[in-house]
Design a protein around this motif. Sequence first.
Motif, PDB file in Angstrom:
ATOM      1  N   SER A 125      27.995  28.955  -3.589  1.00  0.00           N
ATOM      2  CA  SER A 125      27.292  29.327  -4.657  1.00  0.00           C
ATOM      3  C   SER A 125      25.995  29.506  -5.082  1.00  0.00           C
ATOM      4  O   SER A 125      25.179  30.469  -4.984  1.00  0.00           O
ATOM      5  N   PHE A 126      25.185  27.942  -4.459  1.00  0.00           N
ATOM      6  CA  PHE A 126      23.614  28.291  -4.644  1.00  0.00           C
ATOM      7  C   PHE A 126      23.000  28.256  -3.760  1.00  0.00           C
ATOM      8  O   PHE A 126      21.984  28.006  -3.989  1.00  0.00           O
ATOM      9  N   GLY A 127      23.419  26.921  -3.144  1.00  0.00           N
ATOM     10  CA  GLY A 127      22.213  26.739  -2.208  1.00  0.00           C
ATOM     11  C   GLY A 127      23.629  25.915  -0.900  1.00  0.00           C
ATOM     12  O   GLY A 127      24.973  25.839  -1.805  1.00  0.00           O
ATOM     13  N   ILE A 128      22.224  25.328  -0.215  1.00  0.00           N
ATOM     14  CA  ILE A 128      23.319  24.030   0.613  1.00  0.00           C
ATOM     15  C   ILE A 128      23.221  22.589   0.590  1.00  0.00           C
ATOM     16  O   ILE A 128      22.340  22.946   0.649  1.00  0.00           O
ATOM     17  N   ILE A 129      24.135  21.793  -0.127  1.00  0.00           N
ATOM     18  CA  ILE A 129      23.840  20.662  -0.686  1.00  0.00           C
ATOM     19  C   ILE A 129      23.776  19.903   1.089  1.00  0.00           C
ATOM     20  O   ILE A 129      23.977  20.275   1.597  1.00  0.00           O
ATOM     21  N   LEU A 130      22.373  19.186   1.332  1.00  0.00           N
ATOM     22  CA  LEU A 130      21.672  18.227   2.493  1.00  0.00           C
ATOM     23  C   LEU A 130      22.502  17.238   1.800  1.00  0.00           C
ATOM     24  O   LEU A 130      23.403  16.415   3.271  1.00  0.00           O
TER      25      LEU A 130
END
Length: 537
Positions: free
Chosen positions: A244-249
Amino acid sequence: MRLSKSPPSISYISFLALYIFSYTITPVSSNYLQEDFVKCLHRNTHVNFPLEKTFFTPEKNASTFINVLEATAQNYRFLTKATPKPTFIFKPVHESHVQASVICSKKLGIHLRVRSGGHDFEAVSYVSQIETPFVLLDLSKLRQINVDIEENSAWVQAGATLGEVYYRIAEKSKIHGFPAGLCSTVGVGGYITGGGYGALMRKYGLAADNVLDAKIVDAHGKLLDRSSMGEDMFWAIRGGGGGSFGIILAWKLKLVPVPETLTIFSVTKTLEQDPDLKTLSKWQHIADKLVEELFIRVVIRASGNNTAAASYRGQFLGDQGTLIGIMKKAFPELGLTEKDCTEMRWIESVIFNGEFPSGTPIDALIQVKSPLVNPSFKSKGDIVKKPIPALALKGIFKRMVQQEPGTFVAFTPYGGMMAKISEYEIPFPHRSGTLFKILYNSNTGTRPSRQLNWIRELYSFMTPYVSSNPRQSYVNYRDLDLGQNTKNTTSNFKNAQIWGATYFKGNFERLVRIKSKVDPGNIFRHEQSIPTLPVQS
Ligand SMILES: Cc1cc2nc3c(=O)[nH]c(=O)nc-3n(C[C@H](O)[C@H](O)[C@H](O)COP(=O)(O)OP(=O)(O)OC[C@H]3O[C@@H](n4cnc5c(N)ncnc54)[C@H](O)[C@@H]3O)c2cc1C
Ligand SMILES: *[C@@H]1O[C@H](CO)[C@@H](O)[C@H](O)[C@H]1NC(C)=O
Ligand SMILES: *[C@@H]1O[C@H](CO)[C@@H](O)[C@H](O)[C@H]1NC(C)=O
Ligand SMILES: *[C@@H]1O[C@H](CO)[C@@H](O)[C@H](O)[C@H]1NC(C)=O
């Protein structure tokens, strides 16, 4: 937890073979899409890497494509021929590839799905039922783990599994651990975005309660950490759900102390041994009130033999003698004896909690290929705030005895640290006042539509006995029955308010406000992603 140990059925294998050979070639335009994407990636990343090697399309090699797609896909219910497939799969090998993927999918207008461990109950990480074409960004090559015992922390890339995290910690210390999930093949990337519970939750809370920092790629393709993303976004990603908010690396985890040896036990009571369900009734009254060092989960399984049994699986952060003393006082109905107990290292308890056969070496935790057979399943969840009457428990068993193995209902106790953390601290709101949560899991391998009806009927039967106004559940027990999915964004928002309240209670509104700020264009979306505020008309 493992869902099944049985091998895939012959019909499944032949179905798969049939599927691979009959894969229909998608229109030529998909080739152009991929070419454009590769060109765009080259322009937007400075890392010199032959990108073609980490691209998978059905045109290039249908069987390789299917192997990659299915490698970590945990729910075979979404791997039928009719399920929409990604146009191509890209496995980034460098963090900048993820940034470039966001930029390029935006530029080319291609929908993006992101997968870490592939355990999503409704497969939203690798199947889009609302939009084609879509690309699958598979983070399985980003799985580095750096444990720093002196600093009491670890940086873990999103593509790593929980088993790998446990293993790498235990490699460096016998007295450090991390409070994460029961199933070792779950991906760190998706797991923590939903909160993440496991056998240490009553002592240390959720995995998301023990996150110190994160690296994330936002909707502009920018790489952010905790200080550059700000506290609002850092709040949202620790429990507000994946995608939902971005791509966790990567996540920076705070390690927790574990004793050099702890005690585990498993006691099974068949329906014949506990016909009035007195043991289970008592468990409901004590499981959340026991010392925080003690976690006892109950798994009710169908035996496939017109009967069912409840397994009480416990973990105690202490020795066997102390445990038996506690149990004699608090839960004599279970009749726990020394014979049921085993003292072991924390890392060995991970093998137990993962329901590997006893004696499985801990190396099983770092097998990239999951030792689990991926079954086909449908799950639903509930939060329970007052003990369920024995008559209703009997109703669960009555329904279970008709089921085949693989179908189960699990009760996971709360209390302890779970009740001490405010329900606004992170988006996960199920804190004080929660006795336990329920996971209903139906084996849909054979006769899927009958099994879907079965679990929906059970869920409906349970309505009077579980949380209400709103009826609550855990976002990582994703259930697409909650609210429907349409392309109508107005009605979508109304539907989202339904599942939003179920998963997040009052925190849903804050999640929507943060989403509207950090991803107003709704780049990161799926069937149950946090929506942006609807445009006022
Ligand atoms: C067999 C099994 C056992 C389980 N046991 C537990 C348990 O013990 N405790 C528990 O809490 N949960 C458990 N779960 C639920 C699990 O936590 C969720 O399914 C979780 O979302 C899986 O994460 P993943 O990375 O494996 O899944 P994925 O399918 O890869 O992703 C799940 C969701 O997160 C999104 N996502 C994935 N990667 C990223 C990323 N890098 N950045 C942003 N979003 C991302 C996806 O788009 C999707 O929406 C279990 C599930 C299964 C199938
Ligand atoms: C596809 O890949 C497999 C290995 O994964 C290989 O054995 C096979 O020959 C390839 N097929 C084609 C048509 O290249
Ligand atoms: C099923 O029940 C019968 C009769 O009670 C028993 O003999 C048999 O071992 C059971 N099978 C399984 C798989 O539990
Ligand atoms: C979308 O849903 C809303 C609310 O349910 C409804 O009023 C509206 O007519 C729908 N729009 C379309 C185009 O279907």
